[in-house]
Motif scaffolding. Structure first.
Motif, mmCIF file in Angstrom:
data_model
loop_
_atom_site.group_PDB
_atom_site.id
_atom_site.type_symbol
_atom_site.label_atom_id
_atom_site.label_comp_id
_atom_site.label_asym_id
_atom_site.label_seq_id
_atom_site.Cartn_x
_atom_site.Cartn_y
_atom_site.Cartn_z
ATOM 1 N N THR A 53 0.840 -1.188 0.000
ATOM 2 C CA THR A 53 0.000 0.000 0.000
ATOM 3 C C THR A 53 0.878 1.243 0.000
ATOM 4 O O THR A 53 1.894 1.295 0.704
ATOM 5 C CB THR A 53 -0.934 0.045 1.222
ATOM 6 O OG1 THR A 53 -1.576 1.325 1.276
ATOM 7 C CG2 THR A 53 -0.197 -0.180 2.526
ATOM 8 N N GLY A 54 0.488 2.231 -0.765
ATOM 9 C CA GLY A 54 1.268 3.458 -0.830
ATOM 10 C C GLY A 54 0.757 4.556 0.078
ATOM 11 O O GLY A 54 1.254 5.683 0.027
ATOM 12 N N THR A 55 -0.231 4.261 0.939
ATOM 13 C CA THR A 55 -0.837 5.315 1.751
ATOM 14 C C THR A 55 -0.616 5.134 3.258
ATOM 15 O O THR A 55 -1.097 5.945 4.042
ATOM 16 C CB THR A 55 -2.352 5.387 1.493
ATOM 17 O OG1 THR A 55 -2.956 4.130 1.835
ATOM 18 C CG2 THR A 55 -2.627 5.703 0.026
ATOM 19 N N ALA A 56 0.082 4.088 3.665
ATOM 20 C CA ALA A 56 0.286 3.851 5.097
ATOM 21 C C ALA A 56 1.229 4.897 5.687
ATOM 22 O O ALA A 56 2.114 5.426 5.019
ATOM 23 C CB ALA A 56 0.846 2.454 5.324
ATOM 24 N N ALA A 57 1.028 5.185 6.973
ATOM 25 C CA ALA A 57 1.997 5.959 7.763
ATOM 26 C C ALA A 57 2.812 4.946 8.552
ATOM 27 O O ALA A 57 2.270 4.202 9.370
ATOM 28 C CB ALA A 57 1.273 6.923 8.699
ATOM 29 N N VAL A 58 4.117 4.909 8.295
ATOM 30 C CA VAL A 58 4.998 3.912 8.899
ATOM 31 C C VAL A 58 6.084 4.640 9.678
ATOM 32 O O VAL A 58 6.808 5.475 9.127
ATOM 33 C CB VAL A 58 5.625 2.998 7.830
ATOM 34 C CG1 VAL A 58 6.498 1.930 8.484
ATOM 35 C CG2 VAL A 58 4.543 2.348 6.970
ATOM 36 N N ASP A 59 6.180 4.330 10.967
ATOM 37 C CA ASP A 59 7.147 4.976 11.850
ATOM 38 C C ASP A 59 8.159 3.937 12.305
ATOM 39 O O ASP A 59 7.818 2.999 13.040
ATOM 40 C CB ASP A 59 6.437 5.586 13.057
ATOM 41 C CG ASP A 59 5.338 6.558 12.649
ATOM 42 O OD1 ASP A 59 5.605 7.403 11.776
ATOM 43 O OD2 ASP A 59 4.229 6.466 13.186
ATOM 44 N N LEU A 60 9.413 4.095 11.880
ATOM 45 C CA LEU A 60 10.476 3.165 12.229
ATOM 46 C C LEU A 60 11.184 3.639 13.489
ATOM 47 O O LEU A 60 11.595 4.798 13.580
ATOM 48 C CB LEU A 60 11.500 3.053 11.097
ATOM 49 C CG LEU A 60 10.990 2.747 9.688
ATOM 50 C CD1 LEU A 60 12.164 2.629 8.728
ATOM 51 C CD2 LEU A 60 10.161 1.491 9.682
ATOM 52 N N ARG A 61 11.325 2.738 14.436
ATOM 53 C CA ARG A 61 12.066 3.006 15.655
ATOM 54 C C ARG A 61 13.041 1.858 15.897
ATOM 55 O O ARG A 61 12.872 0.761 15.351
ATOM 56 C CB ARG A 61 11.117 3.144 16.855
ATOM 57 C CG ARG A 61 10.094 4.266 16.711
ATOM 58 C CD ARG A 61 10.757 5.628 16.693
ATOM 59 N NE ARG A 61 9.807 6.732 16.629
ATOM 60 C CZ ARG A 61 9.440 7.349 15.505
ATOM 61 N NH1 ARG A 61 9.928 6.940 14.332
ATOM 62 N NH2 ARG A 61 8.596 8.366 15.547
#
Length: 392
Positions: free
Chosen positions: A38-46
């Motif tokens: 999906t090109g619309t997700a908000a993904v936060d990498l920690r």
């Protein structure tokens, strides 16, 4: 939303999951797979995991499957979302004040404001006719690049640092101009807005994936837990508040060297920095008994105290929700202390963890005030309010 499965909870109307990960590199690999789905997700990498928020819950099962294939397990107990509520006698005028100051967009309900980047807390604006003429004990700090602050500043500033502004109801914001991270062209993409931050425009999911992977590898080699947030067409690289400074991170490294390496990698991949996007927002609370009020909020929010001696900050251990800072209030200001604030916080947590969070808040000195339909209003030891909202 049964289609989201057991990994997911709905917070503020958004299907959300946290997948624990052993490193930024492992999280970046999952993020690359999500970008294919999906090109619309908000993904936060920690460094400890990945938060995923989906506009289209139909992708939830596929994202969960990708996480399982990578050996990453979901932890719904880690999920929460903090927002800020302003009660106003003139909501429209208050909204007109805050929208340019924050750089936010109108919220889905038309009454509040939301961060278009989905990084900083939503501002909900609700009508109230209660007179509250004294200065409030809660305000926001907003830090943006100096050129942006100059453009959006709502009139002449005041206060001891010359950055204070008030909306039509007297709610205050310290609108602080940031600056370049340094004079070296090798870090020209970075802004110091309390955090050190660089925001890169990318032209494709593949370019985003490659940049996230490169940043994760550089951070891993340096041993620094960078924050990497992926949005459609965008990669935000963030140190976390003050963490680019040696006394805050406490690591044997020069952050500017890491920043230069990230900039070089981004430019090699063709990403373009957007110098106007960096923004930092935090909540500031005045308290007569800072220790007691701070202890309540740390327990209620699951936050961690700042490691530095003398700093009153508390922060989300995953650095997903805003920092809270506490400042000494003269105990003799009894009228001001009795007055109910126009600003309060709302914390959305999964319904199956709400009671435990409420118990922690009460054990830390909180006082339940009212409860209705999945919402509990709690006062801290000095009357500042938190509304605990149960998600699905």
């Amino acid at each position: 939303m049964t289609e989201t499965g057991t990994d997911w909870r709905v917070l503020d109307g958004v299907a959300t999951a946290w997948f624990a990960a052993p490193s930024l590199t492992a999280g970046a690999a999952l993020a690359g797979r999500i970008g294919q789905l999906t090109g619309t997700a908000a993904v936060d990498l920690r460094a400890s995991g990945v938060r995923v928020r989906l506009d289209a819950p139909r992708h939830a099962a596929a994202v969960s499957a990708a996480a399982r294939d990578a050996g990453l397990a979901a932890d719904p107990a880690a999920l929460q979302q903090l927002s800020v509520v302003v009660e106003s006698a003139d909501p429209a005028a208050v909204r007109r004040f805050w929208q340019p100051v924050l750089g936010y967009a109108p919220g889905p309900d038309g009454a509040g404001l939301t961060d278009p980047l989905r990084r900083d807390p939503a501002l909900r604006i609700r009508a109230s006719d209660q007179p509250r003429p004294l200065r409030h004990r809660v305000h926001l700090d907003v830090v943006r690049p100096a050129a942006v602050v100059e453009r959006v500043r709502p009139g002449a500033p005041s206060g001891p640092y010359g950055v204070r502004h008030g909306d039509p109801d007297g709610n205050e914001v310290d609108l602080v101009p940031g600056g370049a991270l340094g004079e070296d062209p090798a870090t020209a993409d970075w802004q110091a807005v309390f955090s050190a931050m660089a925001c890169y425009r990318v032209g494709s999911p593949a370019q985003q994936r490659d940049l996230a992977a490169a940043v994760a590898a550089l951070a891993g080699d340096a041993g620094f837990p960078l924050l990497v947030d992926l949005r459609p067409g965008l990669v935000v690289v963030d140190s976390g508040k003050d963490q680019w400074e040696a006394d805050a991170h406490g690591l044997a490294l020069d952050f500017t060297a890491l920043a230069a390496d990230v900039q070089a990698a981004a430019r090699d991949l063709g990403a373009v920095a957007d110098p106007e996007l960096p923004r930092f927002a935090q909540l500031f609370l005045d308290a007569a008994d800072v220790a007691a009020v701070r202890a309540f909020w740390a327990a209620a929010l699951g936050y961690t105290p700042d490691r530095r001696a003398g700093a009153t900050d508390i922060h989300d251990p995953r650095r997903l929700d805003p920092v809270l800072v506490f400042q000494q209030l003269d105990a003799a200001e009894t009228d001001r202390r009795r007055q109910r604030n126009r600003i309060h916080a709302e914390l959305a947590v999964p319904a199956d963890h709400a009671r435990a969070r409420l118990a922690a808040a009460v054990a830390a000195g909180g006082r339940p005030l009212a409860e209705q339909a999945g919402r509990v209003r709690i006062a801290d030891p000095e009357g500042n309010e938190l509304v605990l909202v149960s998600g699905a």
